[in-house]
Motif scaffolding. Sequence first.
Motif, PDB file in Angstrom:
ATOM      1  N   ARG A  33      -2.000-114.066 -83.550  1.00  0.00           N
ATOM      2  CA  ARG A  33      -0.796-113.348 -83.161  1.00  0.00           C
ATOM      3  C   ARG A  33      -0.690-111.982 -83.836  1.00  0.00           C
ATOM      4  NH1 ARG A  33       4.438-116.212 -84.121  1.00  0.00           N
ATOM      5  NH2 ARG A  33       3.275-117.486 -85.543  1.00  0.00           N
ATOM      6  N   GLN A  34      -1.537-111.844 -84.864  1.00  0.00           N
ATOM      7  CA  GLN A  34      -1.509-110.573 -85.555  1.00  0.00           C
ATOM      8  C   GLN A  34      -2.058-109.470 -84.678  1.00  0.00           C
ATOM      9  OE1 GLN A  34      -4.014-110.675 -88.859  1.00  0.00           O
ATOM     10  NE2 GLN A  34      -3.382-108.710 -89.701  1.00  0.00           N
ATOM     11  N   ARG A  35      -2.854-109.863 -83.745  1.00  0.00           N
ATOM     12  CA  ARG A  35      -3.491-108.853 -82.908  1.00  0.00           C
ATOM     13  C   ARG A  35      -2.462-108.163 -82.036  1.00  0.00           C
ATOM     14  NH1 ARG A  35      -8.307-110.655 -79.388  1.00  0.00           N
ATOM     15  NH2 ARG A  35      -8.157-108.511 -78.732  1.00  0.00           N
ATOM     16  N   VAL A  36      -2.627-106.910 -82.035  1.00  0.00           N
ATOM     17  CA  VAL A  36      -1.768-106.149 -81.142  1.00  0.00           C
ATOM     18  C   VAL A  36      -2.419-106.145 -79.792  1.00  0.00           C
ATOM     19  CG1 VAL A  36      -0.784-103.899 -80.699  1.00  0.00           C
ATOM     20  CG2 VAL A  36      -0.971-104.749 -83.032  1.00  0.00           C
ATOM     21  N   SER A  37      -1.634-106.491 -78.790  1.00  0.00           N
ATOM     22  CA  SER A  37      -2.219-106.521 -77.461  1.00  0.00           C
ATOM     23  C   SER A  37      -2.713-105.133 -77.088  1.00  0.00           C
ATOM     24  CB  SER A  37      -1.201-107.035 -76.450  1.00  0.00           C
ATOM     25  OG  SER A  37       0.066-106.517 -76.769  1.00  0.00           O
ATOM     26  N   SER A  38      -3.754-105.113 -76.400  1.00  0.00           N
ATOM     27  CA  SER A  38      -4.443-103.854 -76.158  1.00  0.00           C
ATOM     28  C   SER A  38      -3.760-103.049 -75.072  1.00  0.00           C
ATOM     29  CB  SER A  38      -5.882-104.157 -75.743  1.00  0.00           C
ATOM     30  OG  SER A  38      -5.823-104.973 -74.587  1.00  0.00           O
ATOM     31  N   ASP A  42       4.520 -98.913 -71.893  1.00  0.00           N
ATOM     32  CA  ASP A  42       5.666 -98.020 -71.762  1.00  0.00           C
ATOM     33  C   ASP A  42       6.936 -98.838 -71.608  1.00  0.00           C
ATOM     34  OD1 ASP A  42       4.459 -95.604 -71.998  1.00  0.00           O
ATOM     35  OD2 ASP A  42       3.913 -95.491 -69.861  1.00  0.00           O
ATOM     36  N   GLY A  43       8.058 -98.207 -71.908  1.00  0.00           N
ATOM     37  CA  GLY A  43       9.363 -98.786 -71.627  1.00  0.00           C
ATOM     38  C   GLY A  43       9.630-100.064 -72.392  1.00  0.00           C
ATOM     39  N   VAL A  44      10.147-101.070 -71.682  1.00  0.00           N
ATOM     40  CA  VAL A  44      10.558-102.331 -72.318  1.00  0.00           C
ATOM     41  C   VAL A  44       9.397-102.980 -73.038  1.00  0.00           C
ATOM     42  CG1 VAL A  44      11.599-104.578 -71.916  1.00  0.00           C
ATOM     43  CG2 VAL A  44      12.294-102.620 -70.515  1.00  0.00           C
ATOM     44  N   ALA A  45       8.240-102.930 -72.402  1.00  0.00           N
ATOM     45  CA  ALA A  45       7.063-103.530 -73.030  1.00  0.00           C
ATOM     46  C   ALA A  45       6.763-102.862 -74.358  1.00  0.00           C
ATOM     47  CB  ALA A  45       5.871-103.408 -72.095  1.00  0.00           C
ATOM     48  N   ALA A  46       6.959-101.572 -74.392  1.00  0.00           N
ATOM     49  CA  ALA A  46       6.704-100.838 -75.641  1.00  0.00           C
ATOM     50  C   ALA A  46       7.645-101.299 -76.737  1.00  0.00           C
ATOM     51  CB  ALA A  46       6.859 -99.349 -75.391  1.00  0.00           C
ATOM     52  N   TRP A  47       8.915-101.438 -76.398  1.00  0.00           N
ATOM     53  CA  TRP A  47       9.902-101.918 -77.377  1.00  0.00           C
ATOM     54  C   TRP A  47       9.506-103.294 -77.879  1.00  0.00           C
ATOM     55  CZ3 TRP A  47      13.360 -99.132 -79.770  1.00  0.00           C
ATOM     56  CH2 TRP A  47      13.824 -97.969 -79.160  1.00  0.00           C
ATOM     57  N   ARG A  48       9.100-104.153 -76.943  1.00  0.00           N
ATOM     58  CA  ARG A  48       8.755-105.530 -77.293  1.00  0.00           C
ATOM     59  C   ARG A  48       7.577-105.534 -78.274  1.00  0.00           C
ATOM     60  NH1 ARG A  48       8.531-107.958 -71.892  1.00  0.00           N
ATOM     61  NH2 ARG A  48      10.775-107.779 -71.636  1.00  0.00           N
ATOM     62  N   ARG A  49       6.610-104.695 -77.931  1.00  0.00           N
ATOM     63  CA  ARG A  49       5.432-104.664 -78.786  1.00  0.00           C
ATOM     64  C   ARG A  49       5.808-104.139 -80.183  1.00  0.00           C
ATOM     65  NH1 ARG A  49       0.091-101.305 -77.310  1.00  0.00           N
ATOM     66  NH2 ARG A  49      -0.123-102.875 -75.688  1.00  0.00           N
ATOM     67  N   LEU A  50       6.647-103.166 -80.223  1.00  0.00           N
ATOM     68  CA  LEU A  50       7.078-102.613 -81.514  1.00  0.00           C
ATOM     69  C   LEU A  50       7.735-103.694 -82.359  1.00  0.00           C
ATOM     70  CD1 LEU A  50       6.716 -99.767 -82.472  1.00  0.00           C
ATOM     71  CD2 LEU A  50       9.099 -99.294 -81.893  1.00  0.00           C
TER      72      LEU A  50
ATOM     73  N   VAL B  47       0.383 -98.176 -82.473  1.00  0.00           N
ATOM     74  CA  VAL B  47       0.865 -99.474 -81.994  1.00  0.00           C
ATOM     75  C   VAL B  47       1.169 -99.394 -80.510  1.00  0.00           C
ATOM     76  CG1 VAL B  47       2.822-101.054 -82.061  1.00  0.00           C
ATOM     77  CG2 VAL B  47       1.756-100.294 -84.188  1.00  0.00           C
ATOM     78  N   LEU B  48       1.872 -98.343 -80.115  1.00  0.00           N
ATOM     79  CA  LEU B  48       2.262 -98.230 -78.723  1.00  0.00           C
ATOM     80  C   LEU B  48       1.073 -97.895 -77.836  1.00  0.00           C
ATOM     81  CD1 LEU B  48       5.645 -96.384 -79.261  1.00  0.00           C
ATOM     82  CD2 LEU B  48       5.249 -98.793 -78.762  1.00  0.00           C
ATOM     83  N   ASP B  49       0.086 -97.235 -78.395  1.00  0.00           N
ATOM     84  CA  ASP B  49      -1.123 -96.940 -77.625  1.00  0.00           C
ATOM     85  C   ASP B  49      -2.050 -98.143 -77.559  1.00  0.00           C
ATOM     86  OD1 ASP B  49      -0.462 -94.420 -76.926  1.00  0.00           O
ATOM     87  OD2 ASP B  49      -1.478 -93.449 -78.603  1.00  0.00           O
ATOM     88  N   GLY B  50      -1.736 -99.161 -78.358  1.00  0.00           N
ATOM     89  CA  GLY B  50      -2.556-100.354 -78.354  1.00  0.00           C
ATOM     90  C   GLY B  50      -3.806-100.226 -79.195  1.00  0.00           C
ATOM     91  N   ILE B  51      -3.830 -99.305 -80.120  1.00  0.00           N
ATOM     92  CA  ILE B  51      -5.037 -99.124 -80.923  1.00  0.00           C
ATOM     93  C   ILE B  51      -4.715 -99.251 -82.403  1.00  0.00           C
ATOM     94  CG2 ILE B  51      -6.320 -97.746 -79.262  1.00  0.00           C
ATOM     95  CD1 ILE B  51      -5.190 -95.280 -80.690  1.00  0.00           C
ATOM     96  N   PHE B  52      -3.606 -99.957 -82.714  1.00  0.00           N
ATOM     97  CA  PHE B  52      -3.218-100.037 -84.119  1.00  0.00           C
ATOM     98  C   PHE B  52      -4.145-100.976 -84.881  1.00  0.00           C
ATOM     99  CE2 PHE B  52      -0.854-101.981 -87.608  1.00  0.00           C
ATOM    100  CZ  PHE B  52      -0.518-100.844 -88.306  1.00  0.00           C
ATOM    101  N   ARG B 105       7.788 -90.844 -75.489  1.00  0.00           N
ATOM    102  CA  ARG B 105       7.352 -91.054 -74.111  1.00  0.00           C
ATOM    103  C   ARG B 105       7.116 -92.546 -73.842  1.00  0.00           C
ATOM    104  NH1 ARG B 105       5.128 -85.942 -74.443  1.00  0.00           N
ATOM    105  NH2 ARG B 105       3.254 -86.659 -75.529  1.00  0.00           N
ATOM    106  N   HIS B 106       6.532 -93.219 -74.838  1.00  0.00           N
ATOM    107  CA  HIS B 106       6.280 -94.653 -74.662  1.00  0.00           C
ATOM    108  C   HIS B 106       7.582 -95.440 -74.564  1.00  0.00           C
ATOM    109  CE1 HIS B 106       2.020 -94.956 -74.831  1.00  0.00           C
ATOM    110  NE2 HIS B 106       1.926 -94.267 -75.955  1.00  0.00           N
ATOM    111  N   LEU B 107       8.485 -95.148 -75.481  1.00  0.00           N
ATOM    112  CA  LEU B 107       9.684 -95.982 -75.590  1.00  0.00           C
ATOM    113  C   LEU B 107      10.719 -95.657 -74.530  1.00  0.00           C
ATOM    114  CD1 LEU B 107      10.251 -96.216 -79.447  1.00  0.00           C
ATOM    115  CD2 LEU B 107       9.162 -97.849 -77.908  1.00  0.00           C
ATOM    116  N   PHE B 108      10.852 -94.381 -74.214  1.00  0.00           N
ATOM    117  CA  PHE B 108      11.928 -93.991 -73.303  1.00  0.00           C
ATOM    118  C   PHE B 108      11.396 -93.502 -71.963  1.00  0.00           C
ATOM    119  CE2 PHE B 108      13.501 -93.184 -77.631  1.00  0.00           C
ATOM    120  CZ  PHE B 108      14.516 -94.124 -77.648  1.00  0.00           C
ATOM    121  N   LYS B 109      10.092 -93.455 -71.835  1.00  0.00           N
ATOM    122  CA  LYS B 109       9.459 -92.942 -70.615  1.00  0.00           C
ATOM    123  C   LYS B 109       9.995 -91.553 -70.304  1.00  0.00           C
ATOM    124  CE  LYS B 109       9.338 -97.473 -68.513  1.00  0.00           C
ATOM    125  NZ  LYS B 109       9.883 -98.166 -67.364  1.00  0.00           N
TER     126      LYS B 109
END
Lengths: 279, 110
Positions: A33-38, A42-50, B47-52, B105-109
Amino acid sequence: MTFSPQGPTNDPTNDAPEPAIRRNAAKAAQAPRQRVSSGSVDGVAAWRRLLRVGRPRATRANALAAVLAIALGGAIAAQVQLTNERDLDQLSQSDLIRVLDDVSLRATRLDQQVRELEATRDRLKSGVGTSSEAIAQAQKRVDTLGILAGTLGAQGPGIVLTIRDPSRAVTGPIILDVMQELRDAGAEAIDIGGVRAVASTFIGDDNGTLTVDGVGIARPVVIKAIGDRKTLASAMSIPGGIVETVRQKGASASVAEQSTVKITSLHTPAPMTHAKPVP
Amino acid sequence: MIPVLGLVVGLALGLLLDPSVPVWLQPYLPIAVIAALDAVFGAVRAVLDGIFNDKVFVVSFLSNVVVAAFIVFLGDQLGVGAQLSTGVVVVLGIRIFSNVASIRRHLFKA
């Protein structure tokens, strides 16, 4: 520091040799679960990932990140406080030069202000001095003139001349002589029978009653004079003087020297109708 | 969550304990702080780019701080400390801004 002006690829975590997806396989297996999904999100998904990434996990990297964050926070706080309480010995050379410039500029300005204020003070001081001096002089003059004009009471050494004259032989001219003699002897203030004698004083004789400035005076006639008492007394008693003249008329005159003669009678000056001071 | 909490805890500790910064560290601390902030924003963006990568984050954080401090040190030795510090701050500021823009851009598009 790894700065290259290439936009998105220049962030410090990007310089990893490999992206996160191809990370150490063992580590990924240990904590899936430590892995950050690749991939970019954007948007809601970004918030969730954060949120998911930020969730506390007991891994060494997470602990390290926490430690670093704490260190960063502490450093910021310390630096802020350091900047707030910065003292001169911690300023850079250019800062010190600026401070010095400021201070010397302000010192110059304050010096100038001090000089101006001192000049003002001196001017006011001397102004006060001269005006108070002038007031004192003027007061002295007023006093002198008041005594001469008879508008002020006066006291000082002098004589009291008493003429006892039961036969009423002493007439106006004799009193006028007395007044003249006293003036000649330097009398500064004269009082005849309770009437102040001034420059305009006239002596009259109204059916045997002596009048001074139109005011009848009682006998015996008491004449008070302020001045040098020896001179006044000798002026009265010299041979052929007042005392002798009065005695020849069958009256008696006595001169008493006194250290303090008080003259309280006042003369009311008439308003000047014709004479005006020359400007 | 952890970094934010850590930041808050660190700020609170720094304010409460009022640590006295050693004199030899004083010229480097401000630049180091800016460099560390740059690393933090870069990490969020990654993190948001998926490369963290945790390791990359830690290493970049530390190397940023060290390199920034070294540049200031070098500038001081060469007599251009103020100018070089300004340059470093400008560069780091640009990076922080671009990272924040990407995050936004990631968070708020937007």
